[in-house]
Design an enzyme around this catalytic site. Structure first.
Site, PDB file in Angstrom:
ATOM      1  N   THR A 160      11.042 -14.299  25.012  1.00  0.00           N
ATOM      2  CA  THR A 160       9.621 -14.437  24.823  1.00  0.00           C
ATOM      3  C   THR A 160       9.065 -13.131  24.853  1.00  0.00           C
ATOM      4  OG1 THR A 160       9.233 -15.104  27.162  1.00  0.00           O
ATOM      5  CG2 THR A 160       9.065 -16.989  25.563  1.00  0.00           C
ATOM      6  N   HIS A 161       8.310 -12.630  24.288  1.00  0.00           N
ATOM      7  CA  HIS A 161       7.748 -10.996  24.662  1.00  0.00           C
ATOM      8  C   HIS A 161       8.915  -9.976  24.393  1.00  0.00           C
ATOM      9  CE1 HIS A 161       4.218 -12.422  27.075  1.00  0.00           C
ATOM     10  NE2 HIS A 161       5.162 -13.300  27.420  1.00  0.00           N
ATOM     11  N   SER A 282      24.104   5.365   3.889  1.00  0.00           N
ATOM     12  CA  SER A 282      23.017   6.481   4.062  1.00  0.00           C
ATOM     13  C   SER A 282      23.869   7.731   3.110  1.00  0.00           C
ATOM     14  CB  SER A 282      22.876   6.997   5.632  1.00  0.00           C
ATOM     15  OG  SER A 282      22.578   8.331   5.531  1.00  0.00           O
ATOM     16  N   LYS A 288      26.236   4.921   8.849  1.00  0.00           N
ATOM     17  CA  LYS A 288      24.975   3.881   8.793  1.00  0.00           C
ATOM     18  C   LYS A 288      25.243   2.828   7.813  1.00  0.00           C
ATOM     19  CE  LYS A 288      20.781   4.872   9.675  1.00  0.00           C
ATOM     20  NZ  LYS A 288      19.675   5.578   9.332  1.00  0.00           N
ATOM     21  N   ASN A 290      22.439   0.440   6.655  1.00  0.00           N
ATOM     22  CA  ASN A 290      20.825   0.156   6.682  1.00  0.00           C
ATOM     23  C   ASN A 290      20.527  -1.378   5.972  1.00  0.00           C
ATOM     24  OD1 ASN A 290      20.224   2.475   7.820  1.00  0.00           O
ATOM     25  ND2 ASN A 290      20.169   3.702   5.685  1.00  0.00           N
ATOM     26  N   GLU A 295      14.343  -5.149   5.193  1.00  0.00           N
ATOM     27  CA  GLU A 295      13.094  -4.320   5.692  1.00  0.00           C
ATOM     28  C   GLU A 295      12.107  -4.514   4.598  1.00  0.00           C
ATOM     29  OE1 GLU A 295      14.156  -0.129   7.165  1.00  0.00           O
ATOM     30  OE2 GLU A 295      15.920  -0.889   6.071  1.00  0.00           O
ATOM     31  N   GLN A 327     -11.379 -12.436 -14.642  1.00  0.00           N
ATOM     32  CA  GLN A 327     -10.288 -11.899 -15.304  1.00  0.00           C
ATOM     33  C   GLN A 327      -9.381 -11.198 -14.433  1.00  0.00           C
ATOM     34  OE1 GLN A 327     -10.403 -10.745 -19.614  1.00  0.00           O
ATOM     35  NE2 GLN A 327     -10.105  -8.611 -18.970  1.00  0.00           N
TER      36      GLN A 327
END
Ligand code: ARG
Length: 467
Positions: A160-161, A282, A288, A290, A295, A327
Site C-alpha cells: 500500500t502506498h 539501447s 539495458k 527497456n 511503457e 461527423q
C-alpha cells in the site's frame, strides 16, 4: 470513374460547386471509408426490404444488391477510387453504384437519409469493436489465470502506498487483474444490450411515409429491434460514448499492470523479466533492457481518455437532431478501438511470456516487517489482547528489531518475552511469510488454497460463458 461533384447529389438547388476549403472541411471519406462493410450491408438490407415491400421493384432491388457486392469486392481489392468531392462513404458508394447499374441506383435512397445511414454504419462498427474487445479480454483473462495457477504459492510483498504492507501471493495479484478484466468484459456486454436497436428507417429525422418494414431490416442486420424514436435515433451517439468509457476504464487497468511491469523489471526490484519479444535494447548502453511495450501500454490512456473527452465535448449542447458536428465522432473512436486492441494484445503477450523471479519476490516479501500484522493477530488470538494493545506491543517489537538490524523472525524469544512474558515458541510459526499467506484464508484472501480454488472457479465460469 467519373467524378460527380457533391452538389450533383442534391440536384438543382445549387448553382456552383463548393469552395476548396469547404470541400476540405466537409469531407469525411478519408476516415469514414473504414465503414464500407457496414455501409454496404446496411444498403443491401434496405434495398431488399424496399423490394419486399413493393416500394421498388424486386428487379431493381436485385440489381442494387449485386452492384453493392461488386463495390465491396472493388474496395477489398483496392481498385475502388475514393473521391473527396463525394464527401463520405455513403455518397462514394452510391455514385459508384450509379456507374455500375444505372438509374436503378437512384432508387436505393428511397425512405432513407444519410442521417440514419451513418447512425447505422457507426453503430454496427462499434458493435463489432465491442465484440472484438470482449473476445480479446477473454484471452487476456486466460493468460492471467495461467500465471495465477502457476504462482498460487509464490510469495511477494503486497504494497500500500508502494510501501511493503503484508505478504501476498503473486497468484492472488494476478487474480486482481482478472477481476478488473472480467468487469471490463461485462461492461461490454451491458453496452451491447443497449446498442441492440437498429437506427435504419428513422430517415432524416422524422421517419418516412413509405411503408417500410423496420423489423425486417433490424433482423437482417442482427439487431433485436428497431429504435423507437426517430429524433433520438439520428442524434444518439451514446453507443460510441459508452465504448469510449469502457475503453478508458479498460486502458486504465492495463496501464496499472504495465506500470507494475515497468517497476518490477528494474534491477532494483528484479521481480520479473520481460521476454526479449517484448523488450528493446539501447543503442548506446549495452546492458539495458527497456520495457518499451509496457511503457506504451501505460501511455495509451492518454489518447483513449482524450477520445472520450473529445466526443463528450462534441456532443455537449447539440440541439436535436443531427448536426454536422457529429461527423467529428469517428476518428477518435477509430483511434481508441485500434489503440486499445494493441494495448490489450501487448499486455496479453507480456503476461504470457513474463518470467517471474520467485526468489526475489520471496526475499522482498520478508522485508519491511511485513508480518507485523501477523504478530499482532497472534497476540490477540493466543493471549487475548485487544487488537489496539496488540498493535502497540507489535510496534515495540518492530522498533527493537529495527534498532538491532534484525527481521521480526530473528528476534530471540527472551526479547519478545520482555514485551509480554506469555509469548511462547509458537510465535515463530506466524512470523514467516509462508505462514502469513497460508493463514489468510478469509473469503477473497490471499492464501494459496484460495487462489487455486478461484482459478478453477473462473475457468469453469469462463467455459460456460458466464460473467
Ligand atoms: N458524413 C456524415 C457524418 O459522418 C454523414 C451524415 C451526413 N448527413 C447530412 N445531413 N449532412 O456524419
Amino acid at each position: 470513374m467519373s467524378q460527380k461533384t457533391s452538389n450533383e447529389m442534391w440536384g438543382g438547388r445549387f448553382a456552383s460547386g463548393p469552395d476548396a476549403i469547404m470541400e476540405e472541411i466537409n469531407a469525411s471519406i478519408d476516415f469514414d471509408k473504414r465503414l464500407y462493410r457496414e455501409d454496404i450491408a446496411g444498403s443491401k438490407a434496405h434495398a431488399e426490404m424496399l423490394g419486399r415491400q413493393g416500394i421498388i421493384t424486386v428487379e431493381d432491388a436485385q440489381k442494387i444488391v449485386e452492384g453493392l457486392s461488386q463495390i465491396e469486392a472493388e474496395i477489398e481489392a483496392g481498385t475502388f477510387t475514393f473521391s473527396r468531392q463525394l464527401e463520405d462513404i455513403h455518397m462514394n458508394v452510391e455514385a459508384r453504384l450509379a456507374e455500375l447499374i444505372g438509374p436503378a441506383a437512384g432508387r436505393l435512397h428511397t425512405a432513407r437519409s444519410r442521417n440514419d445511414q451513418v447512425a447505422l454504419d457507426f453503430r454496427m462498427h462499434v458493435r463489432g469493436a465491442f465484440e472484438a474487445l470482449e473476445q480479446k479480454l477473454g484471452e487476456f483473462i486466460e493468460a492471467l489465470l495461467d500465471k495465477a495457477e502457476a504462482h498460487a504459492e509464490t510469495v511477494m510483498p503486497g504494497f500500500t502506498h508502494l510501501q511493503v504492507a503484508q505478504p501476498v501471493t503473486y497468484g492472488h495479484h494476478c487474480l486482481a487483474y482478472v477481476e478488473m478484466a472480467v468487469r471490463d468484459r461485462s461492461r461490454c456486454r451491458d453496452a451491447l444490450k443497449r446498442l441492440d436497436e437498429c437506427p435504419l428507417g428513422a430517415a432524416a429525422l422524422a421517419g418516412t411515409g413509405f411503408a417500410i418494414d423496420r423489423h425486417m431490416t433490424a433482423k437482417a442486420l442482427g439487431f433485436a429491434t428497431p429504435t423507437r424514436n426517430s429524433l433520438d435515433t439520428v442524434s444518439d451517439r451514446d453507443f460510441a460514448l459508452e465504448f469510449l468509457s469502457v475503453a478508458a476504464i479498460c486502458a486504465t487497468h492495463l496501464s496499472r499492470l504495465a506500470e507494475e511491469i515497468v517497476i518490477w523489471s528494474t534491477p532494483q526490484f528484479g521481480f520479473v523479466k520481460l521476454s526479449d519479444a517484448f523488450s528493446t535494447g539501447s543503442s548506446i548502453m549495452p546492458q539495458k533492457r527497456n520495457p518499451d511495450a509496457a511503457e506504451l501500454v501505460r501511455a495509451k490512456p492518454g489518447r483513449i481518455n482524450g477520445a472520450l473527452i473529445s466526443l463528450l465535448t462534441v456532443m455537449k449542447g447539440l440541439p436535436l437532431t443531427y448536426s454536422k458536428d457529429m461527423q467529428e465522432d469517428k476518428e477518435q473512436v477509430f483511434d481508441a478501438i485500434d489503440s486499445l486492441a494493441l494495448a490489450l494484445a501487448a499486455a496479453t503477450g507480456m503476461i504470457r511470456d513474463l518470467e517471474v523471479n520467485v526468489d526475489a519476490m520471496r526475499k522482498a516479501a520478508g522485508h519491511g516487517y511485513s508480518t507485523a500484522t501477523d504478530l499482532a493477530d497472534y497476540l490477540v488470538r493466543e493471549l487475548g489482547l485487544p487488537f489496539r494493545e496488540a498493535h502497540h506491543v507489535t510496534g515495540r517489537a518492530v522498533s527493537l528489531a529495527e534498532s538491532s538490524g534484525l527481521g521480526l523472525e530473528d528476534l530471540p524469544l527472551d526479547v519478545l518475552k520482555s514485551l509480554d512474558s506469555r509469548i511462547g515458541e509458537g510465535v515463530y510459526s506466524v512470523l514467516g511469510v509462508d505462514a502469513s499467506v497460508r493463514s489468510r484464508t478469509s473469503f477473497g484472501g490471499t492464501a494459496p488454497d484460495n487462489v487455486r480454488s478461484q482459478v478453477s472457479d473462473w475457468r469453469q465460469c469462463l467455459t460456460v460463458g458466464g460473467n
